[in-house]
Design an enzyme around this catalytic site. Structure first.
Site, mmCIF file in Angstrom:
data_model
loop_
_atom_site.group_PDB
_atom_site.id
_atom_site.type_symbol
_atom_site.label_atom_id
_atom_site.label_comp_id
_atom_site.label_asym_id
_atom_site.label_seq_id
_atom_site.Cartn_x
_atom_site.Cartn_y
_atom_site.Cartn_z
ATOM 1 N N CYS A 34 73.450 42.879 30.357
ATOM 2 C CA CYS A 34 72.719 44.150 30.244
ATOM 3 C C CYS A 34 71.941 44.468 31.517
ATOM 4 C CB CYS A 34 71.762 44.070 29.059
ATOM 5 S SG CYS A 34 70.748 45.544 28.844
ATOM 6 N N ASP A 60 71.670 60.793 16.397
ATOM 7 C CA ASP A 60 70.268 60.479 16.690
ATOM 8 C C ASP A 60 69.857 59.365 15.757
ATOM 9 O OD1 ASP A 60 70.038 62.564 14.355
ATOM 10 O OD2 ASP A 60 68.115 61.539 14.413
ATOM 11 N N CYS A 116 66.232 42.565 30.617
ATOM 12 C CA CYS A 116 67.271 41.550 30.845
ATOM 13 C C CYS A 116 67.384 41.152 32.315
ATOM 14 C CB CYS A 116 68.612 42.064 30.335
ATOM 15 S SG CYS A 116 68.608 42.350 28.554
ATOM 16 N N HIS A 119 65.532 47.878 26.179
ATOM 17 C CA HIS A 119 66.780 47.123 26.006
ATOM 18 C C HIS A 119 67.646 47.735 24.897
ATOM 19 C CE1 HIS A 119 69.743 44.057 25.433
ATOM 20 N NE2 HIS A 119 69.442 44.072 24.147
ATOM 21 N N CYS A 135 69.289 46.421 31.852
ATOM 22 C CA CYS A 135 67.938 46.973 31.614
ATOM 23 C C CYS A 135 66.876 46.055 32.229
ATOM 24 C CB CYS A 135 67.702 47.168 30.118
ATOM 25 S SG CYS A 135 67.029 45.720 29.291
ATOM 26 N N ASP A 192 64.874 69.268 15.527
ATOM 27 C CA ASP A 192 65.382 69.427 14.163
ATOM 28 C C ASP A 192 64.625 70.585 13.514
ATOM 29 O OD1 ASP A 192 62.887 68.428 13.630
ATOM 30 O OD2 ASP A 192 63.577 66.605 12.636
HETATM 31 ZN ZN ZN Z 1 68.731 44.631 28.213
#
Ligand code: ZN
Length: 340
Positions: A271, A233, A276, A302, A273, A60
């Site tokens: 999920c 963002d 999870c 996550h 990730c 930025d």
């Molecule tokens: Zn997750």
């Protein structure tokens, strides 16, 4: 774009970040100028090498932070003078200086130095900030000379439709490789933000990326994507993660809550990730309660994964003709359920 304020997405390594599906990362010019200074980053071979991220990077302009965080001494058409919150030293940021710093940092995309008015502000003040933003954009263009770095312009105009239209016209006329809409998500009611997005989105040149600055909640991204926005963002996924909260099925869950103490199921069974796949709600609850670093990292991973799954699902739904503004791919009743 996950936010890597100080050349790091807080609590997450570059390899972990890549695994969330992140493609592009934002870093903050203002914070990097104060610490470690763009000279150190340039010495390391640029921001990609310094932080170990080989994907696309955007910096930025520093304008938003100067106007929202700095102890401002003087704003004029020349630039802004403020005191460093770190050591009190006097710093002047001008369009030319912002370009110099961003060229030294060496991200793939630099942002024009703009004046982002606060909310609420009078129409006269917002008009003055817009005029200054347009004059500063011309100075940014004149001083930016790094051919391997794109320079995006920023549309201002607050909540005033005529000022937004005029700003979009001026910025769109310059033939830039990308265009951003700023001055949203600064405290205005969410309906106002939707109105600005719906009015300004259609005015932006079709073939270049459209970036809605500082927005990253699911509903707001879907509303903006419906108007042709491509880039966002937001610090939300990592900030929520650091504070022990998780984004699940469109809701925010506080993992400190006692209801998770005996819950040995995965946080979000859909999920992919690491939080999870490998851990339970009870374990995450325990980590958050114990203020363990791993808890913050897992929840940040996550939340980043959830937002990036959402944007990926939107892209797929657009291709398959089942995208809508009230996009909720986790809902089995949604025509886009198969995209989640
Ligand atoms: Zn997750």
């Amino acid at each position: 774009m996950p936010v890597g304020t100080l050349a790091t997405v807080k609590g997450v390594s570059p390899a972990q970040l890549a695994d969330t599906g992140a493609q592009m990362v934002l870093a903050n010019t203002y914070h990097l100028h104060l610490q470690p200074g763009e000279g150190i980053v340039a010495e390391a071979g640029g921001l990609h090498r310094f932080m170990g991220w080989s994907g696309p990077l955007l910096t930025d302009s520093g304008g938003f932070q100067v106007f929202s965080l700095g102890a401002i001494n003087r704003i004029s058409d020349h630039g802004v003078v403020f005191r460093s919150p770190r050591d009190g030293r006097r710093i002047e940021l001008t369009p030319e200086r912002s370009m110099e710093i961003q060229m030294a940092l060496g991200a793939d995309v630099a942002m024009a130095f703009d004046q982002c008015p606060p909310y609420p502000a009078t129409e006269a003040d917002v008009a003055a900030a817009s005029r200054r933003t347009h004059a500063w954009l011309e100075r940014c263009l004149a001083s930016h000379n790094r051919p391997d770095q794109a320079l995006f312009g920023i549309v201002q105009g607050g909540c005033f439709p005529a000022l937004r239209r005029e700003s979009a016209r001026v910025v769109a006329s310059l033939g830039l490789p990308g265009i951003a809409v700023g001055g949203v998500s600064v405290g205005e009611p969410v309906e106002e933000m939707h109105r600005i997005v719906r009015e300004v989105g259609p005015l932006l040149p079709e073939p270049i990326p459209h970036y809605l600055m500082g927005v990253g909640s699911l509903r707001e991204m879907a509303v903006a994507v419906a108007e042709g926005f491509d880039l966002f963002d937001c610090v939300l996924p990592t900030r929520l993660g650091r504070h022990g909260s998780a984004l699940v099925g469109g809701e925010r869950w506080n993992l400190k809550n006692a209801r998770f103490r005996h819950d040995h199921t995965p946080l979000d069974p859909s999920c992919p990730c690491p939080a999870c796949r490998q851990h339970s709600r009870a374990y995450l609850h325990h980590l958050v309660r114990s203020e363990e670093m791993l808890g913050r990292t897992l929840l940040s991973l996550h939340n980043l994964t959830t937002l990036l799954r959402f944007t990926t699902a939107m892209a797929r739904a657009i291709r398959e003709g089942c995208f809508a503004e009230d996009f909720a791919p986790w809902d089995p009743a949604s025509p886009a359920a198969h995209t989640w």
